[in-house]
Design a protein around this motif. Structure first.
Motif, mmCIF file in Angstrom:
data_model
loop_
_atom_site.group_PDB
_atom_site.id
_atom_site.type_symbol
_atom_site.label_atom_id
_atom_site.label_comp_id
_atom_site.label_asym_id
_atom_site.label_seq_id
_atom_site.Cartn_x
_atom_site.Cartn_y
_atom_site.Cartn_z
ATOM 1 N N GLY A 196 38.006 1.546 20.720
ATOM 2 C CA GLY A 196 36.609 1.434 21.135
ATOM 3 C C GLY A 196 35.857 0.272 20.518
ATOM 4 N N GLU A 197 36.529 -0.619 19.798
ATOM 5 C CA GLU A 197 35.791 -1.729 19.190
ATOM 6 C C GLU A 197 36.581 -3.031 19.282
ATOM 7 O OE1 GLU A 197 33.370 -0.795 15.693
ATOM 8 O OE2 GLU A 197 34.272 -2.585 14.816
ATOM 9 N N LEU A 198 35.895 -4.062 19.742
ATOM 10 C CA LEU A 198 36.515 -5.383 19.842
ATOM 11 C C LEU A 198 35.680 -6.337 19.026
ATOM 12 C CD1 LEU A 198 37.070 -5.837 23.682
ATOM 13 C CD2 LEU A 198 38.772 -5.292 21.955
ATOM 14 N N ALA A 199 36.323 -7.160 18.234
ATOM 15 C CA ALA A 199 35.551 -8.102 17.431
ATOM 16 C C ALA A 199 36.018 -9.527 17.688
ATOM 17 C CB ALA A 199 35.690 -7.764 15.953
ATOM 18 N N PHE A 200 35.055 -10.404 17.774
ATOM 19 C CA PHE A 200 35.336 -11.834 17.872
ATOM 20 C C PHE A 200 34.779 -12.459 16.602
ATOM 21 C CE2 PHE A 200 35.121 -10.168 22.109
ATOM 22 C CZ PHE A 200 36.137 -10.809 22.794
ATOM 23 N N ALA A 201 35.680 -12.985 15.777
ATOM 24 C CA ALA A 201 35.243 -13.509 14.479
ATOM 25 C C ALA A 201 35.257 -15.034 14.517
ATOM 26 C CB ALA A 201 36.173 -13.001 13.387
ATOM 27 N N ASN A 202 34.644 -15.622 13.522
ATOM 28 C CA ASN A 202 34.658 -17.084 13.363
ATOM 29 C C ASN A 202 34.165 -17.821 14.595
ATOM 30 O OD1 ASN A 202 35.706 -16.735 10.803
ATOM 31 N ND2 ASN A 202 37.804 -16.706 11.595
ATOM 32 N N LEU A 209 30.913 -11.354 16.571
ATOM 33 C CA LEU A 209 30.410 -10.586 17.709
ATOM 34 C C LEU A 209 31.289 -9.352 17.863
ATOM 35 C CD1 LEU A 209 29.286 -13.504 18.258
ATOM 36 C CD2 LEU A 209 29.506 -13.005 20.681
ATOM 37 N N THR A 210 30.663 -8.165 17.791
ATOM 38 C CA THR A 210 31.438 -6.930 17.893
ATOM 39 C C THR A 210 30.962 -6.109 19.080
ATOM 40 O OG1 THR A 210 31.534 -6.932 15.492
ATOM 41 C CG2 THR A 210 32.237 -4.926 16.584
ATOM 42 N N PHE A 211 31.884 -5.731 19.938
ATOM 43 C CA PHE A 211 31.559 -4.904 21.106
ATOM 44 C C PHE A 211 32.062 -3.484 20.852
ATOM 45 C CE2 PHE A 211 31.819 -9.179 22.774
ATOM 46 C CZ PHE A 211 30.806 -9.228 23.721
ATOM 47 N N ALA A 212 31.176 -2.512 20.989
ATOM 48 C CA ALA A 212 31.598 -1.111 20.922
ATOM 49 C C ALA A 212 31.654 -0.571 22.341
ATOM 50 C CB ALA A 212 30.621 -0.309 20.084
ATOM 51 N N LEU A 213 32.809 -0.093 22.713
ATOM 52 C CA LEU A 213 33.012 0.428 24.073
ATOM 53 C C LEU A 213 33.111 1.944 24.007
ATOM 54 C CD1 LEU A 213 35.652 -2.245 24.668
ATOM 55 C CD2 LEU A 213 33.794 -1.940 26.287
ATOM 56 N N PRO A 214 32.487 2.646 24.951
ATOM 57 C CA PRO A 214 32.590 4.109 24.920
ATOM 58 C C PRO A 214 34.042 4.553 25.034
ATOM 59 C CG PRO A 214 31.144 3.357 26.712
ATOM 60 C CD PRO A 214 31.743 2.147 26.095
ATOM 61 N N VAL A 215 34.336 5.699 24.435
ATOM 62 C CA VAL A 215 35.699 6.234 24.477
ATOM 63 C C VAL A 215 36.127 6.380 25.944
ATOM 64 C CG1 VAL A 215 37.152 8.191 23.784
ATOM 65 C CG2 VAL A 215 35.224 7.468 22.350
ATOM 66 N N GLY A 216 37.310 5.960 26.250
ATOM 67 C CA GLY A 216 37.831 6.107 27.616
ATOM 68 C C GLY A 216 37.249 5.095 28.595
ATOM 69 N N SER A 217 36.531 4.092 28.070
ATOM 70 C CA SER A 217 35.920 3.109 28.953
ATOM 71 C C SER A 217 36.986 2.374 29.758
ATOM 72 C CB SER A 217 35.136 2.094 28.119
ATOM 73 O OG SER A 217 34.720 1.034 28.938
ATOM 74 N N ARG A 218 36.648 2.129 31.037
ATOM 75 C CA ARG A 218 37.604 1.386 31.859
ATOM 76 C C ARG A 218 37.218 -0.085 31.924
ATOM 77 N NH1 ARG A 218 37.501 4.720 37.001
ATOM 78 N NH2 ARG A 218 38.847 3.120 37.880
ATOM 79 N N THR A 219 36.362 -0.500 30.988
ATOM 80 C CA THR A 219 36.009 -1.915 30.942
ATOM 81 C C THR A 219 36.927 -2.612 29.945
ATOM 82 O OG1 THR A 219 33.726 -1.299 31.293
ATOM 83 C CG2 THR A 219 34.124 -3.551 30.577
#
Ligand code: GLA
Length: 535
Positions: free
Chosen positions: A446-452, A517-527
């Motif tokens: 549920g979490e994607l991070a883009f660092a630097n 930049l951190t994206f939190a996606l809902p559990v089971g998200s189809r995105t």
């Protein structure tokens, strides 16, 4: 207010190396986001004298004077439609004389009548309430007596369901009562968002949600993420003008251009305006007493470059041909309604009061640019392509939008003389600067991070490449460097696996390559967020 730093080539290369990415990747399809609303609101010209007859005359005017054809669609009833009465079950009761039957078979005192009439013209209908117990008339009635209990507090579920059942498409929720009771707007408006969601689910009818708390408690930090969803628009400041009602004690009031500029300035929160949610600098005063024709065009330009809602406050039955031409100029409306949905940013301020504003448009290489002279003397203002995030080693075409005239092709920059207190709205067609593509470096459930992440702009455009193969909007929360989260809507990209992009403007530290930049996606998200391209 910022001045972009021009980064040498070395920095660009370093930035690409840091991200381990390729420059100039092929562009996926841009997914259009809902544009800001266009319509009319009753408050500025009618105050609390609004009734069925006035509303219908305005709707008919919009349907016949070219505004509907140009894209205006909402007829919004503001304060004064309801004097605070409820029946024993708490249902709203309106004055049957103010809201009579319009067509055969209708019952007087039923707000569904006016909605049907508005809809029959192919237009949409808006209504108004307050988040507190009282409405604004108890704070300082504009015309007529004070009428308490015109707010929805204690009746959120009931009132918003009623608005949807009446058939309204849009609701503006004011804050006079909430303010008086010292309520917390982020909490109350979240409760209302939930009531609206329930009303929509119960009726299958969409209610566009307009928050009006005049920028108090920074709505741009919570309105795009309120009650699990996002409000559609939120006011960022006060009223440009108090109502100017013909043949009343208010008839001599005048709108002023300095107030227009004040509300434009207060609306600038580009980090909050994205994926179909908009900062609202207030109803426009074009066509009302006070501004010159040129100031009306300048006002329209400011709202258009800001991507602001275009809600006309004037009496539509009395608009001059010039006012109508200003309100329906198709090139200006195209800038406002651009499907990228982004706000203007201050691209440069070469001298105090001389400003260049820029709005990225959906067509590759296209920008709207505003040369704004806030000083008391005419001045020449130069817009550099690099300030607009365009390549400065190739020429760009320049069009003066209000003049409707192409000025030619210019290498690197364009200079124009702007009269005192005035502006020039330009459309620039150049070549996009290279972007840097980043792929998620950290991935937890549920979490994607883009660092630097590095951008040379303090307000940087970020294009998100994603796939949403579902049929409905999906959401993710974005946090930049630990700033308050903003909720991003991802429209469907279609049934295949082909990705699309939506764009944001995010506040970054342009002196470091360490933005996160951190994206939190809902559990089971189809995105699936695949990558981001940073300008
Ligand atoms: C507030 C709002 C206005 C209008 C009035 C009605 O002042 O900002 O737009 O709705 O209330 O009283």
């Amino acid at each position: 207010m910022y001045k972009p730093v021009r980064w040498p080539m070395l920095s660009l290369l370093l930035c690409a190396a840091l991200a381990g990415s390729a420059l100039n990747a092929a562009q996926p399809t841009l997914i259009p986001v809902p544009p800001p609303p266009m319509g009319w609101s009753s408050w500025n010209a009618f105050s609390n004298t609004i009734n069925s007859e006035i509303t219908l005359a305005q709707a008919k005017a919009m349907a016949t004077n070219g505004m509907q054809r140009a894209g205006y669609q909402y007829i919004n009833i503001d304060e004064g439609w309801w004097l605070g009465a409820r029946d024993k079950d708490g249902n709203i009761i309106v004055d049957p004389n103010a809201w009579p039957a319009i067509a055969a078979g209708e019952r007087a005192g039923d707000m569904a009548n006016i909605v049907r009439s508005i809809h029959s013209l192919g237009l949409k209908a808006g209504i108004y309430t307050d988040a507190g117990r009282d409405g604004c008339s108890t704070v300082g009635p504009d015309l007529g007596p004070s009428y308490p209990n015109t707010g929805s507090e204690g009746h959120y579920e009931q009132d918003f369901l009623q608005f949807a059942r009446w058939g309204f498409d849009y609701v503006k929720v004011d804050w006079c009562g909430g303010d008086k009771e010292n309520l917390d707007p982020a909490i109350q408006y979240a409760e209302i968002a939930r009531a609206i969601a329930h009303a929509e689910a119960a009726t299958g009818h969409r209610l566009y949600y307009s928050i009006c708390n005049w920028g108090k408690h920074s709505p741009f930090t919570w309105a795009p993420n309120v009650g699990g969803v996002a409000a559609d628009i939120w006011r960022t400041g006060g009223d440009i003008v108090a109502p100017i009602v013909a043949n009343s004690k208010n008839a001599d009031r005048k709108a002023e251009f300095k107030e227009v500029l004040r509300e434009f300035d207060q609306a600038q929160h580009p980090q909050a305006q994205h994926t179909g949610y908009y900062n609202d600098p207030d109803m426009m005063v074009v066509g009302m007493p006070g501004l010159t024709e040129q100031q009306n065009r300048a006002h329209m330009s400011l709202w258009a470059i800001s991507g602001g809602p275009l809600l006309v406050g004037a009496d539509l039955t009395g608009l001059s041909a010039t006012d109508l031409a200003t309100l329906t100029n198709s090139e200006v409306l195209r800038i406002d309604q651009d499907s990228l949905g982004l706000q203007s940013v201050l691209a440069a301020e070469p001298a105090p009061g001389l400003q260049v504003w820029s709005k990225p448009l959906s067509k590759t290489g296209e920008r709207a640019a505003l040369l704004l002279n806030r000083t008391a003397a005419a001045a020449s203002i130069t817009v550099h392509w690099s300030d607009l995030d365009l390549r400065d080693d190739s020429s760009a075409e320049v069009r003066d939008v209000w003049a409707g005239s192409d000025r030619g092709k210019f290498p690197g920059s364009y200079t124009a003389t702007v009269p005192a207190g005035d502006l020039i709205l330009l459309l620039i067609r150049g070549s996009e600067s290279p972007t840097t593509t980043h792929r998620p470096e950290v991935q937890r459930t549920g979490e994607l991070a883009f660092a630097n992440v590095l951008s040379r702009f303090p307000v940087a455009r970020v294009d998100i490449q994603y796939v949403n193969s579902g049929k409905t909007l999906r959401f993710a929360e974005l946090r930049v460097n630990g700033q308050v989260a903003t909720k991003i809507a991802f429209p469907p990209t279609g049934s295949g696996a082909a990705p699309g992009t939506v764009s944001l403007e995010v506040m970054m530290d342009s002196s470091s390559g360490k933005n996160q930049l951190t994206f939190a996606l809902p559990v089971g998200s189809r995105t699936a967020i695949q990558s981001i391209a940073v300008h």
